[in-house]
Design a protein around this motif. Structure first.
Motif, PDB file in Angstrom:
ATOM      1  N   ARG A  59      25.926  -4.297  36.638  1.00 36.12           N
ATOM      2  CA  ARG A  59      25.440  -3.152  35.859  1.00 36.12           C
ATOM      3  C   ARG A  59      23.934  -3.229  35.782  1.00 36.12           C
ATOM      4  N   LEU A  99      24.645   0.839  33.094  1.00 34.02           N
ATOM      5  CA  LEU A  99      25.601   1.597  33.896  1.00 34.02           C
ATOM      6  C   LEU A  99      26.127   0.746  35.048  1.00 34.02           C
ATOM      7  N   GLU A 104      27.268   5.445  37.554  1.00 31.25           N
ATOM      8  CA  GLU A 104      25.997   5.879  38.134  1.00 31.25           C
ATOM      9  C   GLU A 104      26.194   7.147  38.977  1.00 31.25           C
ATOM     10  N   THR A 107      25.264  10.461  37.321  1.00 26.93           N
ATOM     11  CA  THR A 107      23.930  10.591  36.717  1.00 26.93           C
ATOM     12  C   THR A 107      22.960  11.308  37.645  1.00 26.93           C
TER      13      THR A 107
END
Ligand code: ZN
Length: 603
Positions: A59, A99, A104, A107
């Motif tokens: 992450r 994230l 991800e 996004t």
């Protein structure tokens, strides 16, 4: 259609509105109602939600953006500076979130605060975080073509350095340690954050971009012989050998010690002269290829009936620990210990110093790799007006086609760093600029372009060209020519095919492959082809029945050749490749009967 909801990969149920569920779960996480390690990903195409809470997900942190505004305010930054606010406070407040790769995908991340628009969901802390660990350590990566940056990351992994500070206490199977590693003059913030300047894997070289009598054609590099004698790029190679006093079923076991003359495969008394009475070599002994380091005998491979008259040691075989057939060195350490199964266990570490020689590989941090083609005494190298000679010379043609502008920029930066005694920052997107380097060079009386007038070392005549010379970090890669050099005359063959073994470690033959064979056929070099493929390979003489074409046999007791199929005695000797005979045998085993039609040579 309802949205499938998966928690840690398992389908848990369905929801009316996936998009709403995802955003409300994220809101709960930011408000602290859900654990901050929860990640939610919504796949619109398949209409599925993935909630991940399990371990092992990589992450990374990002700043949360709402309505085109970063949640990290200037006020907060000030508080962090004063030490009133900490990282975990930002995570708790939902200003920063971690994230995983799946979330991800949902996004839209802005690289810089100035670029923020309404549709952005997150903001990077620093644009350099789009790069991984390896490529973020390369200076000025944004000035190069992507494949060159990838190559450079690859070279960094192959470079010699100080791989572990306790290398002297370790027993790694193989290890290289560079003498006098230096931290780069031009480095990145990521490099410093990882603490790599304390584990450097290269040195800062004075490099001239200049051809030298054609010796640095293509990717070859010319090195300063005196610099190498001052230990530039010098390294030590370690290899650990291990042996064990094994136990076998039936109460038999191996024995350490100098083998008696009558053991099978005894190597002769000279082979054991370096061993002590316990059969183990001492540290600081010179060892040559195939030298015995630990004397050992083993019980016979196959148990025979033990008669009362047999002497047990007569059947034992020699199984000493020897150095590799193509490596020598000095015994560095001998460790006597016990294996997990409780048997005696000996490790011998051999070291060898490797001085850079013609054929060794070097690379800068821009995918510019090359091998040494010539070592030139310092007095014969071109020099500047200050008397500086380059450590290494690369060919100017290595730069334009590869478009590694970062290479030139680092040379300029390295030169500026050596002039004003500082480190320069080469971090992607935010490092020092060319203008800053030029100012330093100018203030020290150098041309801002980095070019200088050089004089020929042999004649002293001025070279009528502007020559780019600077300081750049070069790495010695672990492809040492001394570990690759290989030749063979006779040697071991494979049991199954009777052909020479493959590979340097097994003293293998040099392969004459299909393409080389085609060349010989095309050239009509039939005798050379026969010599390579048959005589120097797996030549065998087999008996063939002239009547039915199958392979014949020789009855040693009756002294008779006959055909096992048709019992004919019309048998002839035929020269062939053993691999062909093997093919015939294997075809027979699947129920095909190949037949060889014999003809006289003249026909
Ligand atoms: Zn026959």
């Amino acid at each position: 259609m309802k949205t499938g909801v998966f928690v840690n990969g398992r389908l848990m149920g369905f929801h009316e509105n996936g998009e709403r569920l995802a955003s409300s779960l994220r809101k709960m996480r930011r408000d602290g109602e859900l654990d901050e390690q929860t990640n939610v990903a919504y796949n619109k195409r398949t209409n599925e939600i993935f909630v991940n809470t399990d371990e092992g997900r990589p992450r990374r942190p990002l700043i949360v953006v709402k309505a085109g505004k970063s949640l990290l305010t200037q006020d907060m930054v000030e508080k962090i500076r004063k030490g009133e606010l900490h990282w975990h406070d930002l995570v708790k407040k939902g200003v920063v979130e971690w994230l995983d790769a799946e979330e991800e995908e949902n996004t839209y991340i802005a690289l810089e605060e100035g670029n923020l628009a309404e549709e952005h969901t997150h903001l990077e802390f620093d644009p350099v975080s789009i790069l991984g660990y390896a490529s973020a350590q390369i200076p000025f990566p944004e000035y190069n073509m992507a494949p060159r940056v990838l190559m450079a990351a690859q070279h960094t992994k192959q470079s010699l350095g100080l791989y572990a500070a306790n290398f002297n206490l370790r027993c790694d199977t193989r290890g290289h340690v560079l003498f006098y590693p230096q931290s780069p003059l031009v480095r990145t913030r990521v490099y410093e954050a990882l603490g790599n300047e304390r584990r450097a894997s290269g040195q800062n070289y004075v490099v001239a971009v200049l051809s030298y009598h054609g010796f640095n054609m293509n990717d070859a590099v010319v090195l300063n012989k005196d610099a190498i004698e001052r230990a530039l790029g010098r390294s030590e190679f370690f290899r650990t050998y291990a042996t064990e006093e094994r136990r076998y079923p039936g109460g038999q076991r191996d024995h350490f010690g100098i083998p008696e003359e009558y053991v099978q495969n005894y190597l002769g008394p000279e082979a054991y002269t370096e061993l002590d009475e316990d059969g183990v070599i001492s540290p600081d002994t010179d060892v040559f290829p195939n030298a015995v380091m630990v004397g050992k005998t083993s019980p016979p491979r196959f148990l025979k009936e033990i008669s009362a008259l047999d002497v047990e040691s007569e059947k034992r075989r020699e199984s000493s620990l020897t150095t590799r057939s193509n490596e020598n060195g000095i015994v560095d350490a001998v460790i006597l210990t016990e294996s997990p199964s409780g048997t005696k266990f000996i490790k011998v570490r051999v070291r060898k110093m490797n001085v850079p020689e013609i054929g060794d590989k070097f690379a800068s941090r821009f995918g510019q790799k090359g091998v040494i083609s010539l070592l030139v005494p310092q007095e014969d190298l071109p020099f500047t007006r200050d008397g500086v000679t380059p450590d290494l010379m690369i060919n100017p043609h290595a730069i334009p086609g590869r478009m590694t502008a970062g290479h030139l920029l680092e040379m300029l930066g390295g030169k500026a760093a050596s002039l004003d005694c500082s480190h320069k920052d080469g971090t992607a997107f935010s490092g020092n600029t060319e203008d800053e380097f030029e100012d330093v060079l100018r203030s020290h009386g150098f041309k801002p372009t980095g070019q200088e007038v050089l004089y020929d070392g042999k004649t002293g005549a001025r070279i009528y060209a502007k020559i780019f010379i600077g300081v750049i970090y070069y790495q010695r890669l672990h492809h040492l020519v001394s570990l690759k050099l290989h030749a063979r005359s006779r040697g071991p063959t494979q049991m199954l095919t009777h052909q020479p073994t493959e590979g340097r470690a097994r003293e293998g033959g040099l392969r004459l492959g299909e393409m080389e064979r085609d060349c010989f056929i095309g050239f009509g070099a039939a005798s050379l082809l026969k010599e390579r493929m048959i005589d120097s390979s797996d030549k065998t003489v087999e008996l063939v029945c002239a009547d039915c074409g199958s392979l014949g046999v020789y009855d040693k007791i009756k002294g008779r050749r006959y055909c096992p199929l048709c019992d004919s005695a019309n048998i002839h000797e035929v020269e062939m490749s053993y691999a062909f005979k093997l093919l015939v045998d294997e075809m027979k085993s699947i129920g095909i009967n190949p037949q060889l039609r014999l003809k006289d040579r003249g026909e």
